[in-house]
Write an enzyme that holds these catalytic residues in place. Structure first.
Site, mmCIF file in Angstrom:
data_model
loop_
_atom_site.group_PDB
_atom_site.id
_atom_site.type_symbol
_atom_site.label_atom_id
_atom_site.label_comp_id
_atom_site.label_asym_id
_atom_site.label_seq_id
_atom_site.Cartn_x
_atom_site.Cartn_y
_atom_site.Cartn_z
ATOM 1 N N ALA A 66 45.189 68.922 3.678
ATOM 2 C CA ALA A 66 45.469 70.113 3.894
ATOM 3 C C ALA A 66 44.159 70.442 5.028
ATOM 4 C CB ALA A 66 45.356 70.944 2.652
ATOM 5 N N GLY A 112 47.318 66.929 0.385
ATOM 6 C CA GLY A 112 48.640 67.460 0.681
ATOM 7 C C GLY A 112 49.579 66.324 1.619
ATOM 8 N N GLU A 115 50.930 64.107 -1.243
ATOM 9 C CA GLU A 115 52.090 65.125 -1.810
ATOM 10 C C GLU A 115 53.216 65.300 -0.861
ATOM 11 O OE1 GLU A 115 49.520 68.039 -4.573
ATOM 12 O OE2 GLU A 115 48.715 67.989 -2.631
ATOM 13 N N GLU A 135 41.359 65.540 -3.991
ATOM 14 C CA GLU A 135 40.788 67.148 -4.084
ATOM 15 C C GLU A 135 39.576 67.138 -5.135
ATOM 16 O OE1 GLU A 135 45.195 67.197 -2.788
ATOM 17 O OE2 GLU A 135 43.825 65.818 -4.100
#
Length: 260
Positions: A66, A112, A115, A135
């Site tokens: 991200a 992300g 994900e 993360e």
């Protein structure tokens, strides 16, 4: 439809959607998430498109994570809203889409990015791919479904190790873990993925959508996957695809499915 951060092209019933922020290693920001939603939604609504491929531009990254600069100063409520909106708009949206979505993972798929790949129905990786959920090294946890989808794919123990260590695994380890279905050379990634998409396209779109619904139900709290399977199985009998498929079998010819 004009996009700033992605590329979308359609060929022979396959939509290829490419995250195109190479200067940021294709990192996901709010605009990119919204553009991906729009492109995937448009492809799903187009009856001529039977499969969707997600990939990243360049040879270094699928999606490297991200865009941290967007949320580094967020409050508790803003952080919760970020995760909720992202899951609803893109990650859960893809996971429950009736059109098959294949992630072609070229290079880094971190945070992300992993994900996003896990939200797809399955994944193909290039030999240079590296995957992880880093993360916790930022004081966060995965917020776009990573704590749920990773254990489903690799098992609880391996998921805990990957999340807690914030480590990366290479493509072959991802294959060994069951995180990806195939590993191929980088130059073969898209051709190989398209070949799989073409195999999917020979089959009934109605039946594939029903199968996606039934498989997903087995992982949803409060859902009985067997009951959903029975329901979806029954619905298939009311489709033109069922009539065509069974008649083609009896006639000893290839079925011409219409997705109706």
């Amino acid at each position: 439809m004009n996009f700033k951060n992605i590329l979308s092209e359609t060929s022979n019933g396959i939509a290829t959607i490419t995250i195109n922020r190479p200067e940021k290693l294709n990192a996901l920001n709010k605009d990119t998430i919204n553009e991906l939603h729009q492109a995937v939604k448009k492809a799903d609504e187009d009856a001529s498109i039977r499969a969707i491929i997600l990939t990243g531009s360049g040879e270094k990254a699928f999606v490297a994570g991200a865009d941290i600069s967007e949320f580094s100063d967020f409050s508790v409520s803003e952080g919760g809203q970020l995760a909720a909106q992202g899951q609803a708009v893109l990650f859960d949206f893809i996971a429950t889409l009736s059109t098959p979505v294949i992630a072609a993972v070229n290079g880094f798929a971190l945070g992300g990015g992993l994900e996003l790949a896990m939200a797809a129905h399955f994944r193909i990786a290039s030999e240079n791919a590296k995957m992880g959920l880093p993360e916790v090294s930022l004081g966060l946890i995965p917020g776009y479904g990573g704590t749920q989808r990773l254990p489903e794919l690799v098992g609880k123990g391996r998921a805990f190790e990957l999340i807690m260590t914030a480590g990366m695994i290479d493509a072959n380890k991802a294959l060994d873990f069951g995180l990806v279905n195939h590993v191929v050379a980088l130059e073969e990634l898209l051709p190989f993925t398209r070949t799989l998409a073409e195999k999917i396209m020979r089959n009934s779109p109605m039946a594939i959508a029903a199968a996606i619904s039934a498989v997903n139900a087995g992982y949803e709290v409060g859902e009985n996957g067997y009951d959903v399977e029975i329901s979806e199985f029954g619905k298939c009998f009311g489709t033109a695809d069922f009539k065509e498929g069974t008649q083609a079998f009896l006639d000893k010819r290839k079925a011409a499915f219409t997705g109706k």
